[in-house]
Design a protein around this motif. Structure first.
Motif, mmCIF file in Angstrom:
data_model
loop_
_atom_site.group_PDB
_atom_site.id
_atom_site.type_symbol
_atom_site.label_atom_id
_atom_site.label_comp_id
_atom_site.label_asym_id
_atom_site.label_seq_id
_atom_site.Cartn_x
_atom_site.Cartn_y
_atom_site.Cartn_z
ATOM 1 N N TYR A 194 0.895 -1.189 0.097
ATOM 2 C CA TYR A 194 -0.081 -0.066 -0.029
ATOM 3 C C TYR A 194 0.769 1.115 0.140
ATOM 4 O O TYR A 194 1.986 1.295 0.440
ATOM 5 C CB TYR A 194 -1.074 0.129 1.189
ATOM 6 N N ILE A 195 0.319 2.180 -0.741
ATOM 7 C CA ILE A 195 1.139 3.584 -0.657
ATOM 8 C C ILE A 195 0.214 4.686 -0.156
ATOM 9 O O ILE A 195 -1.043 4.861 -0.600
ATOM 10 C CB ILE A 195 1.444 3.806 -2.307
ATOM 11 N N ASP A 196 0.645 5.361 0.876
ATOM 12 C CA ASP A 196 -0.172 6.487 1.177
ATOM 13 C C ASP A 196 -0.157 7.625 0.401
ATOM 14 O O ASP A 196 0.746 7.869 -0.540
ATOM 15 C CB ASP A 196 0.502 7.222 2.491
ATOM 16 N N LEU A 197 -1.521 8.365 0.037
ATOM 17 C CA LEU A 197 -1.470 9.186 -0.609
ATOM 18 C C LEU A 197 -1.712 10.620 0.008
ATOM 19 O O LEU A 197 -2.272 10.778 1.054
ATOM 20 C CB LEU A 197 -2.826 9.248 -1.375
ATOM 21 N N ASN A 198 -1.110 11.728 -0.429
ATOM 22 C CA ASN A 198 -1.143 12.992 -0.122
ATOM 23 C C ASN A 198 -2.586 13.568 -0.584
ATOM 24 O O ASN A 198 -2.760 13.824 -1.794
ATOM 25 C CB ASN A 198 -0.036 13.893 -0.434
ATOM 26 N N ILE A 199 -3.398 14.005 0.252
ATOM 27 C CA ILE A 199 -4.560 14.582 0.031
ATOM 28 C C ILE A 199 -4.561 16.132 -0.371
ATOM 29 O O ILE A 199 -4.257 16.826 0.209
ATOM 30 C CB ILE A 199 -5.485 14.421 1.234
ATOM 31 N N LYS A 200 -4.895 16.306 -1.673
ATOM 32 C CA LYS A 200 -4.836 17.871 -2.103
ATOM 33 C C LYS A 200 -6.369 18.252 -2.436
ATOM 34 O O LYS A 200 -6.872 17.846 -3.534
ATOM 35 C CB LYS A 200 -4.077 17.803 -3.393
ATOM 36 N N VAL A 201 -6.734 18.773 -1.348
ATOM 37 C CA VAL A 201 -8.200 19.440 -1.585
ATOM 38 C C VAL A 201 -8.263 20.993 -1.454
ATOM 39 O O VAL A 201 -7.604 21.382 -0.556
ATOM 40 C CB VAL A 201 -9.047 18.925 -0.395
ATOM 41 N N ASN A 202 -8.687 21.585 -2.346
ATOM 42 C CA ASN A 202 -9.029 23.244 -2.275
ATOM 43 C C ASN A 202 -10.459 23.155 -1.561
ATOM 44 O O ASN A 202 -11.411 23.375 -2.271
ATOM 45 C CB ASN A 202 -9.037 23.576 -3.754
ATOM 46 N N ASN A 203 -10.318 23.494 -0.288
ATOM 47 C CA ASN A 203 -11.390 23.821 0.237
ATOM 48 C C ASN A 203 -11.724 25.552 0.944
ATOM 49 O O ASN A 203 -11.159 25.705 1.977
ATOM 50 C CB ASN A 203 -11.689 22.895 1.569
ATOM 51 N N PRO A 204 -12.263 26.250 0.262
ATOM 52 C CA PRO A 204 -12.135 27.711 0.563
ATOM 53 C C PRO A 204 -12.889 27.971 1.878
ATOM 54 O O PRO A 204 -12.829 29.045 2.545
ATOM 55 C CB PRO A 204 -12.885 28.313 -0.424
ATOM 56 N N TYR A 205 -13.737 27.015 2.246
ATOM 57 C CA TYR A 205 -14.526 27.271 3.557
ATOM 58 C C TYR A 205 -14.027 26.708 4.745
ATOM 59 O O TYR A 205 -14.787 26.597 5.733
ATOM 60 C CB TYR A 205 -15.937 26.922 3.323
ATOM 61 N N ALA A 206 -12.828 26.103 4.924
ATOM 62 C CA ALA A 206 -12.294 25.314 5.894
ATOM 63 C C ALA A 206 -12.262 26.085 7.218
ATOM 64 O O ALA A 206 -12.562 25.501 8.072
ATOM 65 C CB ALA A 206 -10.702 24.682 5.555
ATOM 66 N N ASP A 207 -11.737 27.274 7.060
ATOM 67 C CA ASP A 207 -11.694 28.173 8.434
ATOM 68 C C ASP A 207 -13.089 28.580 8.771
ATOM 69 O O ASP A 207 -13.152 28.679 9.971
ATOM 70 C CB ASP A 207 -10.900 29.425 8.044
ATOM 71 N N ILE A 208 -14.056 28.767 7.983
ATOM 72 C CA ILE A 208 -15.213 29.167 8.358
ATOM 73 C C ILE A 208 -15.853 27.897 9.106
ATOM 74 O O ILE A 208 -16.596 28.088 10.177
ATOM 75 C CB ILE A 208 -16.168 29.619 7.281
ATOM 76 N N ARG A 209 -15.889 26.700 8.488
ATOM 77 C CA ARG A 209 -16.119 25.608 9.017
ATOM 78 C C ARG A 209 -15.765 25.263 10.292
ATOM 79 O O ARG A 209 -16.397 24.886 11.586
ATOM 80 C CB ARG A 209 -16.091 24.372 8.100
ATOM 81 N N LYS A 210 -14.172 25.596 10.458
ATOM 82 C CA LYS A 210 -13.602 25.386 11.844
ATOM 83 C C LYS A 210 -14.285 26.346 12.876
ATOM 84 O O LYS A 210 -14.559 25.682 13.973
ATOM 85 C CB LYS A 210 -12.230 25.566 11.660
ATOM 86 N N SER A 211 -14.508 27.444 12.572
ATOM 87 C CA SER A 211 -15.111 28.312 13.525
ATOM 88 C C SER A 211 -16.390 28.023 14.012
ATOM 89 O O SER A 211 -16.847 28.217 15.196
ATOM 90 C CB SER A 211 -15.024 29.979 13.033
#
Length: 226
Positions: A194-211
């Motif tokens: 198995y090979i681990d994959l680096n997740i590349k996701v462009n989520n412009p709302y990550a900070d809003i969701r976190k707050s």
């Protein structure tokens, strides 16, 4: 001087279960905004239960050139399980979904949620990698959670041939010295890598969701203590 080359073939008895072995390689798995939005929606609708479905993805590059990259195109949820388990069998629905959504050029894998838990490969998830990896050329598994942190792995079946050379010398009739070289195959080793994959996701709302999540937890904590 006489050179004698002999080859001995020997294959070890395979283990009852194919081992699962990690690789030091790492490649990218790209998750577009549209897919990320759908993942977030499914996690929101099922905050305390696991869900699972078929993942559709494309591949560019190759393992040989060390430039392979995976891109998620879509997914189709097939089961909503319990807090700690989900499973499903493939049905004709998947083929219909692929045809209706222009996904026939895609490879298929697995996506499932760990809801409130961390995203990691549990013992069950590792067994799935082994079982599916034995049946398919490559098996890609993506694990998501409510927090928005993901992990993914892709497998490939490895047949490793182990060979060596043995050199011997001896004196034979009439004092003739003989050198012998044996190409000895000491065995073959089969395993699922198995090979681990680096997740590349462009989520412009990550900070809003976190707050929002932090404020939600604060309010729940206040209610709990009053």
């Amino acid at each position: 001087q006489l050179i004698i080359i002999m080859e001995t073939n020997f294959t070890k008895t395979p283990a009852p279960k194919t081992p699962l072995i990690g690789s030091t390689d790492s490649y990218n798995l790209v998750i577009p905004d549209s897919v990320e939005f759908r993942i977030r929606q499914w996690c929101m609708l099922n905050p305390s239960t696991e869900w699972r479905g078929t993942l559709f993805y494309t591949v560019e590059g190759s393992f040989e050139n060390k430039d392979i990259e995976f891109t998620v195109r879509d997914f189709f949820v097939m089961d909503i399980g319990t807090a700690g388990f989900t499973n499903y069998k493939e049905t004709p629905e998947i083929c219909s979904y692929m045809m209706e959504n222009d996904l026939l050029d895609c490879k298929t894998g697995l996506i499932h949620s760990h809801n409130n838990m961390k995203a990691f490969f549990s013992g069950t998830d590792a067994n799935t990698l082994t079982e599916e990896g034995e049946q398919t050329t490559h098996f890609l598994s993506l694990i998501v959670n409510n927090e928005g942190t993901y992990v993914a792995r892709v497998t490939r079946k490895i047949v490793e041939e182990i060979e060596g050379i043995r050199r011997i010398k001896y004196t034979t009739y009439n004092g003739e010295e003989v050198s012998a070289i044996e190409n000895v195959k000491t065995g073959t080793k089969e395993y699922i890598q198995y090979i681990d994959l680096n997740i590349k996701v462009n989520n412009p709302y990550a900070d809003i969701r976190k707050s929002i999540s932090e404020r939600f937890n604060e309010l729940k904590s206040v209610k709990k203590n009053t």
